[in-house]
Design a protein around this motif. Structure first.
Motif, short mmCIF file in Angstrom:
data_model
loop_
_atom_site.label_atom_id
_atom_site.label_comp_id
_atom_site.label_asym_id
_atom_site.label_seq_id
_atom_site.Cartn_x
_atom_site.Cartn_y
_atom_site.Cartn_z
N TYR A 181 -16.16 102.47 24.90
CA TYR A 181 -15.59 103.74 24.42
C TYR A 181 -16.65 104.58 23.70
O TYR A 181 -16.71 105.80 23.87
CB TYR A 181 -14.41 103.46 23.49
CG TYR A 181 -13.84 104.72 22.87
CD1 TYR A 181 -13.07 105.60 23.63
CD2 TYR A 181 -14.08 105.02 21.53
CE1 TYR A 181 -12.54 106.75 23.07
CE2 TYR A 181 -13.56 106.17 20.97
CZ TYR A 181 -12.79 107.03 21.73
OH TYR A 181 -12.29 108.17 21.17
N LYS A 185 -17.77 108.19 24.82
CA LYS A 185 -17.58 109.30 23.90
C LYS A 185 -18.89 110.04 23.64
O LYS A 185 -18.91 111.27 23.57
CB LYS A 185 -17.00 108.77 22.58
CG LYS A 185 -16.57 109.86 21.62
CD LYS A 185 -15.93 109.26 20.38
CE LYS A 185 -15.51 110.37 19.42
NZ LYS A 185 -14.92 109.79 18.17
N HIS A 189 -19.54 113.79 24.72
CA HIS A 189 -19.85 114.78 23.69
C HIS A 189 -21.08 115.61 24.09
O HIS A 189 -21.11 116.82 23.93
CB HIS A 189 -20.10 114.09 22.36
CG HIS A 189 -20.52 115.01 21.26
ND1 HIS A 189 -19.65 115.92 20.69
CD2 HIS A 189 -21.72 115.20 20.65
CE1 HIS A 189 -20.29 116.61 19.76
NE2 HIS A 189 -21.54 116.20 19.71
#
Length: 209
Positions: A181, A185, A189
């Motif tokens: 994760y 992420k 981003h």
């Protein structure tokens, strides 16, 4: 008296819930990959068990079962992302590798028989398989291991049985989910913030001199 009964039932429920939680945390997810090769006939199966085989899943990975063909429908063109995918950093790769090293391998079994009338080719493949076996022994540390390769210089065929049994604790599963994760992420981003300069309105509002 009624209060004592309610309190007693609550205590039993808490104890049972605590025992179930301990069993879930202590139980390990068993993943067994089985591969059978007989010349061009290849069969690969996956078995997943958990909680003392209360959860037992069998999957046929190859060959896949044929699905019924559905009527062709006009597909609307998909919007392709303009931005390219961000590459995973070396640090991310290292974190994944460290997780893989901590995975418990219960058993690694490999029994391969093959043959070819070309002596040079057969010898090369035999040495190649043994080299791969040697690297595997150095990389993994299974509780059970069986590695065998048998060449034949008079017949053309290949047969093989391979079994990989992996055990995953709840702690390792949690770490894999969190690490995956975080990597997703971080790359997401970067992808979202790649064109931050376009977020601002560049229109001039009068003379700023």
């Amino acid at each position: 008296m009624r209060f004592n009964e309610i309190f007693g039932m609550s205590s039993v429920a808490i104890i049972v819930l605590l025992m179930i939680t301990i069993i879930i945390f202590k139980s390990k997810l068993n993943i067994i990959l089985l591969s059978q090769i007989n010349n061009t006939d290849i069969n690969i199966k996956l078995n997943i068990t958990y909680l003392f085989k209360l959860i037992n899943i069998d999957m046929q990975l190859y060959p896949r079962k044929k699905k019924k063909k559905k009527a062709n429908k006009e597909k609307s063109p998909k919007n392709k992302s303009k931005g390219g995918h961000n590459k995973v950093s070396l640090k991310d790769i290292d974190s994944i590798f460290q997780l893989i090293k901590n995975i418990e391998i219960e058993e690694f079994y490999s029994n391969i028989e093959f043959g070819n009338e070309n002596i040079g080719f057969t010898t090369f493949i035999y040495l190649l398989i043994n080299t791969i076996y040697g690297h595997l022994i150095n990389m993994i540390n299974p509780n059970k291991i069986y590695l065998k390769v048998l060449p034949n210089f008079t017949e053309d065929y290949i047969k093989g049985n391979i079994k990989v049994h992996i055990k995953l604790s709840f702690k390792i599963i949690y770490k894999i989910i969190i690490t995956t994760y975080k990597i997703y992420k971080k790359t997401k981003h970067k992808e979202d913030g790649k064109n931050e300069s376009t977020w601002f309105n560049k229109k001039s509002y009068g003379d700023n001199a």
